[in-house]
Write an enzyme that holds these catalytic residues in place. Structure first.
Site, short mmCIF file in Angstrom:
data_model
loop_
_atom_site.label_atom_id
_atom_site.label_comp_id
_atom_site.label_asym_id
_atom_site.label_seq_id
_atom_site.Cartn_x
_atom_site.Cartn_y
_atom_site.Cartn_z
N ASP A 67 0.83 -1.19 0.00
CA ASP A 67 0.00 0.00 0.00
C ASP A 67 0.88 1.25 0.00
O ASP A 67 2.00 1.23 0.52
CB ASP A 67 -0.90 0.04 1.24
N LYS A 68 0.35 2.32 -0.55
CA LYS A 68 1.10 3.57 -0.59
C LYS A 68 1.65 3.96 0.78
O LYS A 68 2.80 4.37 0.92
CB LYS A 68 0.21 4.70 -1.13
#
Length: 223
Positions: A69-70
């Site tokens: 995930d970012k």
């Protein structure tokens, strides 16, 4: 009750350091991705900066095998040629890799370890959020182990048995201990307790594509 999804997506990835390289050889490169940087570029030109984009500048032909995930930091391996990509990609597909994360979660957990077994599905009205869905969800299991305690928070080692989107983040919220700083699944004091998601991919193991020997890479959480 979760906060409403933001109507606009502000992307301001960190630029220093540009790339953190944990290991490189003729077949693979292992990076330590910072929080706030996309693993791969988005369709919008404003989302072009990513770990993959940066990696290609230094390692032409490097291929992304898996993602974080970012807002999750930590270890990502990329392949430097098709053979390595296929070899490691199959290990991810058949769950033959080993992964462990470090997280700081809200509250003081009473037990020392446990297993969360809750099926997950996309929350279509609040995409990209995920939700527990006992009727349509896909099986998802996460193991947790306490490795440290502090007032109001617990440090955990998390091992995802399955690999669903946002799995660890949703599972921790569902058992009453959201990950600190999680803008998708934490609210109030748990959200405000950290200026970033307190989740880090700290261990990554697989068989090396050249010879098949097991390798294990580690990274110290920046929190």
């Amino acid at each position: 009750m979760l906060n409403p999804m933001p109507k606009t997506f502000v992307y301001d990835p960190p630029t220093e350091p540009w790339l953190v390289i944990v290991h490189e050889d003729d077949d693979i490169v292992v990076f330590d991705k910072p929080s706030g940087l996309l693993s791969v570029p988005g369709k919008d030109l404003r989302l072009a900066d990513s770990l993959q984009t940066r990696a290609l500048e230094r390692y032409p032909g490097a291929g992304t095998i898996h993602r974080l995930d970012k807002d999750t930091s930590g270890l990502i391996v990329m392949a430097r040629h098709k053979g390595a990509h296929g070899h490691i990609g199959k290990q991810f597909e058949y769950r033959q890799t080993s992964k462990a994360y470090i997280a700081r979660v809200w509250g003081e957990m009473a037990e020392e370890e446990g297993l969360v077994d809750l099926p997950l599905a996309t929350d279509w009205e609040n995409k990209p959020r995920q939700r527990v869905d006992h009727e349509r969800g896909r099986p998802a299991q996460s193991r947790w182990q306490v490795i440290g305690r502090e007032p109001g928070a617990t440090r955990l080692r998390l091992v995802p048995i399955t690999g669903r989107t946002h799995q660890l983040r949703v599972h921790m919220r569902e058992i009453g201990h959201p990950i600190l700083g999680d803008e998708f699944y934490a609210t109030g004091p748990a959200l405000d307790a950290a200026d970033r998601l307190q989740l880090h991919a700290a261990e990554l193991g697989f068989r090396h594509p050249r010879g098949g020997e097991p390798v294990l890479f580690t990274s110290t959480p920046p929190f």
